[in-house]
Motif scaffolding. Structure first.
Motif, PDB file in Angstrom:
ATOM      1  N   GLN A   1      -6.176  17.706 -24.559  1.00 27.11           N
ATOM      2  CA  GLN A   1      -5.184  18.877 -23.903  1.00 27.11           C
ATOM      3  C   GLN A   1      -4.724  17.824 -22.520  1.00 27.11           C
ATOM      4  N   ALA A   2      -5.798  17.382 -21.849  1.00 29.00           N
ATOM      5  CA  ALA A   2      -5.533  16.240 -20.648  1.00 29.00           C
ATOM      6  C   ALA A   2      -4.523  15.366 -21.030  1.00 29.00           C
ATOM      7  N   PHE A   3      -4.417  14.743 -22.006  1.00 25.05           N
ATOM      8  CA  PHE A   3      -3.677  13.683 -21.930  1.00 25.05           C
ATOM      9  C   PHE A   3      -2.065  13.891 -22.456  1.00 25.05           C
ATOM     10  N   LEU A   4      -1.876  15.065 -23.387  1.00 25.48           N
ATOM     11  CA  LEU A   4      -0.558  15.664 -23.957  1.00 25.48           C
ATOM     12  C   LEU A   4       0.129  16.423 -22.435  1.00 25.48           C
ATOM     13  N   LEU A   5      -1.167  16.794 -20.817  1.00 29.54           N
ATOM     14  CA  LEU A   5      -0.432  17.304 -19.804  1.00 29.54           C
ATOM     15  C   LEU A   5       0.360  16.384 -19.306  1.00 29.54           C
ATOM     16  N   SER A   6      -0.599  14.599 -19.436  1.00 26.21           N
ATOM     17  CA  SER A   6      -0.406  13.727 -18.809  1.00 26.21           C
ATOM     18  C   SER A   6       1.115  13.170 -18.750  1.00 26.21           C
ATOM     19  N   TYR A   7       1.244  13.521 -20.694  1.00 26.76           N
ATOM     20  CA  TYR A   7       2.147  12.714 -21.205  1.00 26.76           C
ATOM     21  C   TYR A   7       3.431  13.802 -20.672  1.00 26.76           C
ATOM     22  N   ARG A   8       3.004  14.709 -20.977  1.00 27.40           N
ATOM     23  CA  ARG A   8       4.037  15.761 -20.036  1.00 27.40           C
ATOM     24  C   ARG A   8       4.927  15.408 -18.653  1.00 27.40           C
ATOM     25  N   GLN A   9       3.511  15.215 -17.316  1.00 26.85           N
ATOM     26  CA  GLN A   9       3.992  15.105 -16.873  1.00 26.85           C
ATOM     27  C   GLN A   9       5.118  14.121 -16.140  1.00 26.85           C
ATOM     28  N   ARG A  10       4.292  13.054 -16.804  1.00 28.02           N
ATOM     29  CA  ARG A  10       5.092  11.847 -16.686  1.00 28.02           C
ATOM     30  C   ARG A  10       6.521  11.097 -17.524  1.00 28.02           C
ATOM     31  N   LEU A  11       6.533  12.392 -18.134  1.00 32.16           N
ATOM     32  CA  LEU A  11       7.964  12.030 -19.409  1.00 32.16           C
ATOM     33  C   LEU A  11       8.971  13.401 -18.144  1.00 32.16           C
ATOM     34  N   GLU A  12       8.243  14.413 -17.653  1.00 33.05           N
ATOM     35  CA  GLU A  12       9.557  15.324 -16.567  1.00 33.05           C
ATOM     36  C   GLU A  12      10.268  14.884 -15.010  1.00 33.05           C
ATOM     37  N   ASN A  13       9.176  13.004 -15.832  1.00 32.11           N
ATOM     38  CA  ASN A  13       9.510  12.836 -14.192  1.00 32.11           C
ATOM     39  C   ASN A  13      10.089  10.733 -14.196  1.00 32.11           C
ATOM     40  N   ILE A  14      10.748  10.627 -16.007  1.00 32.39           N
ATOM     41  CA  ILE A  14      10.585   9.716 -16.314  1.00 32.39           C
ATOM     42  C   ILE A  14      11.927   9.029 -15.544  1.00 32.39           C
ATOM     43  N   ASP A  15      12.858   8.895 -14.936  1.00 35.11           N
ATOM     44  CA  ASP A  15      13.705   8.851 -14.323  1.00 35.11           C
ATOM     45  C   ASP A  15      13.356   7.655 -12.755  1.00 35.11           C
ATOM     46  N   ALA A  16      12.101   8.032 -12.826  1.00 30.34           N
ATOM     47  CA  ALA A  16      11.450   7.300 -11.669  1.00 30.34           C
ATOM     48  C   ALA A  16      10.544   6.634 -11.591  1.00 30.34           C
ATOM     49  N   ASP A  17       9.984   6.090 -13.148  1.00 30.28           N
ATOM     50  CA  ASP A  17       9.367   5.462 -13.325  1.00 30.28           C
ATOM     51  C   ASP A  17      10.278   4.177 -13.089  1.00 30.28           C
ATOM     52  N   GLU A  18       9.138   3.081 -13.212  1.00 23.53           N
ATOM     53  CA  GLU A  18      10.361   1.570 -12.456  1.00 23.53           C
ATOM     54  C   GLU A  18       9.695   0.306 -13.276  1.00 23.53           C
ATOM     55  N   ALA A  19      10.961  -0.407 -14.350  1.00 15.92           N
ATOM     56  CA  ALA A  19      10.772  -0.706 -15.341  1.00 15.92           C
ATOM     57  C   ALA A  19       9.768  -1.947 -14.466  1.00 15.92           C
ATOM     58  N   ILE A  20       8.966  -2.871 -15.606  1.00 14.94           N
ATOM     59  CA  ILE A  20       8.732  -4.032 -15.747  1.00 14.94           C
ATOM     60  C   ILE A  20       9.026  -4.943 -15.618  1.00 14.94           C
TER      61      ILE A  20
END
Length: 239
Positions: free
Chosen positions: A198-217
């Protein structure tokens, strides 16, 4: 944003499937349109062959990439390839969701890559890296694996996870022009508790909610190289 999730796990109740469902729920809640290609449920054919083409440039000798180019231009690719290619071209974000098998993707996902990343559309000639056919789109690799996080790194038993994923991240996704976001990893998932999952799923949800802020490799750009693909300034260096 249009999102295509390509999911490759044979068990519908797997944690990988739970990550897929979390992605669909999170992204749709943000107003994004999401499509899912569940390769096992689709009975996807992973084998690239002459059967992928309704017409042939050379009926006597198969050069797969050249046949891809002609058939994509003539819209005579096999129907299953064309359907997936249409989804890929529709998407702004591609998510590949899978368990790591033998330092790589499941064969069914490799077959999706082989058949759907069509030469002449996704790459070809000098249309690669930032000039690839899918430039302007993004990609996220979401993986699960049995290993613990401390087993991966510069001095770890398996080496860096980025090295393991290099053929996919750089040699495939970045090569066709996608902006590749840092992978999301579910570590040791066959052996962890329900609470940890469940902690992984929460972390994934938070990552996707902020996907626009991710910097590409960062990967190479063709502007860094001359016409012969020597790094700029080194083209006249003797061998």
């Amino acid at each position: 944003m249009n999102v295509l999730i390509v999911h490759a796990h044979p068990e519908p109740k797997s944690f990988t499937a739970a990550l897929r469902d979390q992605a669909v729920e999170t992204l749709q809640a943000q107003g994004h349109e999401v499509r899912v290609s569940d390769l096992y449920a689709m009975s996807w054919n992973p084998v690239a062959s002459a059967e992928d083409f309704c017409i042939r440039e050379n009926p006597e000798y198969l050069v797969y990439a050249l046949e891809q180019r002609r058939n994509s231009k003539e819209q005579t690719l096999a129907a299953d390839i064309q359907q997936e290619l249409d989804k890929l071209l529709w998407a702004d974000l591609l998510i590949l969701n899978f368990p790591i098998y033998w330092f790589s993707t499941p064969a069914i996902l490799k077959g999706w890559i082989d058949r759907v990343l069509v030469s002449g559309i996704c790459y070809g000639g000098k249309s690669f890296y930032d000039q690839g056919g899918l430039s302007g789109k993004k990609a996220l690799v979401t993986v699960t694996l049995g290993g613990r996080e401390h087993m991966f790194g510069d001095n770890a038993i398996h080496g860096p996870l980025e090295d393991m994923l290099r053929p996919l991240l750089r040699g495939t996704l970045a090569y066709v022009g996608l902006e590749v976001l840092p992978p999301f990893v579910g570590w040791h998932v066959p052996y962890i508790s329900a609470e940890d999952r469940q902690a992984f799923l929460l972390s994934y949800r938070q990552r996707l909610e902020n996907i626009d802020a991710d910097e590409a490799i960062e990967y190479p750009r063709l502007s860094q190289f001359d016409d012969r693909l020597f790094p700029l300034g080194l083209g006249d260096t003797p061998l």
